[in-house]
Enzyme design. Structure first.
Site, short mmCIF file in Angstrom:
data_model
loop_
_atom_site.label_atom_id
_atom_site.label_comp_id
_atom_site.label_asym_id
_atom_site.label_seq_id
_atom_site.Cartn_x
_atom_site.Cartn_y
_atom_site.Cartn_z
CG HIS A 116 53.36 16.19 34.38
ND1 HIS A 116 53.98 16.75 33.29
CD2 HIS A 116 52.08 16.64 34.36
CE1 HIS A 116 53.11 17.52 32.63
NE2 HIS A 116 51.95 17.46 33.25
CG ASN B 251 44.49 15.59 31.09
OD1 ASN B 251 45.03 14.55 30.72
ND2 ASN B 251 45.15 16.74 31.23
CG ASP C 74 56.91 16.50 31.89
OD1 ASP C 74 56.43 15.82 32.82
OD2 ASP C 74 56.67 17.71 31.76
CD GLU D 259 49.04 17.95 31.00
OE1 GLU D 259 49.82 18.39 31.89
OE2 GLU D 259 47.84 18.26 30.95
CD GLU E 178 46.10 19.52 37.00
OE1 GLU E 178 45.97 20.49 37.75
OE2 GLU E 178 47.14 19.26 36.38
C1 XIL Z 1 51.57 24.29 32.64
C2 XIL Z 1 52.33 24.98 31.51
O1 XIL Z 1 53.28 24.08 31.00
C3 XIL Z 1 53.01 26.22 32.04
O2 XIL Z 1 53.55 26.98 30.95
C4 XIL Z 1 52.02 27.10 32.80
O3 XIL Z 1 52.70 28.18 33.39
C5 XIL Z 1 51.31 26.30 33.88
O4 XIL Z 1 50.69 25.17 33.28
N1 XIL Z 1 49.06 20.14 34.20
C6 XIL Z 1 48.37 20.66 33.13
C7 XIL Z 1 49.03 21.68 32.27
O5 XIL Z 1 47.27 20.21 32.84
O6 XIL Z 1 48.11 22.62 31.76
C8 XIL Z 1 50.13 22.41 33.01
O7 XIL Z 1 50.80 23.25 32.07
C9 XIL Z 1 51.08 21.42 33.64
C10 XIL Z 1 50.37 20.57 34.65
#
Ligand code: XIL
Length: 298
Positions: free
Chosen positions: A205, A169, A234, A232, A127
């Site tokens: 996401h 990422n 969802d 990641e 990020e």
């Molecule tokens: C999130 C986790 O799911 C949570 O449990 C934590 O509190 C915060 O981080 N992008 C990412 C992940 O790269 O590491 C994040 O994970 C979600 C967004």
């Protein structure tokens, strides 16, 4: 196949899940995890705050537990994440300049060395690009140490674990847009100058829609000579959830360099997105319609 991991493996891919060791004593959770997935990533346990709570003092117990569970079941492990502006330990948040740069590179070296040989792919940097139309870097303490912090991190990770694929990422990179183009330009530059980078992670996401250029975006990164991983995934529950999951799966399988998909949790109740009900299993561990649509595409 009859499971996500098994079906993905038949296509030369992995299908993984983010996990938390605090759920490892939940038998419903472990049953689904062990049956369905052939790759794991730590949802939090390998982040900077977890692995180096005090400067120079490392804490690997929870990460090691995830690795050993995966290895005992023949699953691969993604590493997440060596450097990120978020979830830094307090001591690092208070550093700047050369002191922060040295601490950050030392962190990369130590953590990648500890897990050497056990991580399939590392999110070396997470990020680092800004949202919106600039296509540029996000402001952060790490960015303020100099624009070359990302390539320094990748070089340190390569030296520490030459066998791991090294990924950049990010999120909101789920189509061709200013942010994903900024990343694209960085990867192209890294390839041209010999900075070690092997893969781009698209977090994915997602809400209730998916960008029509999702597959084309994967393809353009692949065409630069890097792998792409959906890291990641969802998707907000709604009328389109199953369709969006299917579209992501189809897009990844359509590009040979798209090597795997990870969902960011096991059941809806395990998800950081709470009431979005964004995952493939309900809270009782039952398969949702989105699960069936993914399996059909695999
Ligand atoms: C999130 C986790 O799911 C949570 O449990 C934590 O509190 C915060 O981080 N992008 C990412 C992940 O790269 O590491 C994040 O994970 C979600 C967004």
């Amino acid at each position: 196949g009859t499971t996500l991991g098994g079906s993905a493996a038949e296509k030369g891919r992995y299908f993984g899940a983010a996990v938390g060791t605090y759920k490892f004593n939940d038998s419903t959770y472990m049953t689904v995890l062990n049956r369905e997935f052939n790759s794991l990533v730590a949802e939090n346990e390998m982040k900077w705050d977890a692995t180096e709570p005090q400067r120079g003092s490392f804490s690997y117990g929870a990460g090691d537990r995830i690795v050993s569970h995966a290895r005992s079941r023949g699953m691969s492990v993604r590493g997440h994440a060596l450097l990120w502006h978020a979830q830094q330990p307090g001591w690092a948040q208070g550093l700047s300049g050369g002191d922060l740069r040295n601490a950050a590179i030392n962190h990369v070296t130590q953590v990648a060395t500890h897990f050497r040989g056990q991580i399939h792919s590392w999110d070396v940097v997470n990020e680092a690009f800004a949202d919106g139309g600039s296509g540029g870097r996000r402001d952060s303490n790490l960015q303020r140490t100099g624009n070359d912090w990302i390539e320094a991190a990748f070089r340190a990770a390569r030296a520490a674990d030459p066998g791991a694929k090294l990924c950049y990422n990010d999120y909101n990179t789920d189509g061709i847009n200013a942010k994903s183009t900024g990343i694209y330009n960085m990867v192209r530059d890294f390839k041209a100058r010999g900075v070690p980078i092997d893969c781009v992670g698209l977090q994915s996401h997602l809400g209730t829609t998916i960008d029509s250029s999702y597959q084309a975006n994967i393809q353009r990164f692949a065409d630069l000579g890097v792998d792409v991983q959906i890291t990641e995934l969802d998707v907000m529950q709604g009328g389109n959830q199953a369709n969006i999951y299917a579209t992501v799966t189809r897009a990844c399988l359509a590009v040979s360099r798209c090597t795997g998909i990870t969902v960011w949790g096991v059941r809806d109740c395990d998800s950081w997105r709470g009431s979005d009900n964004a995952l493939l299993f309900d809270c009782a561990g039952n398969k949702k319609a989105a699960y069936d649509s993914v399996l059909r595409e695999l």
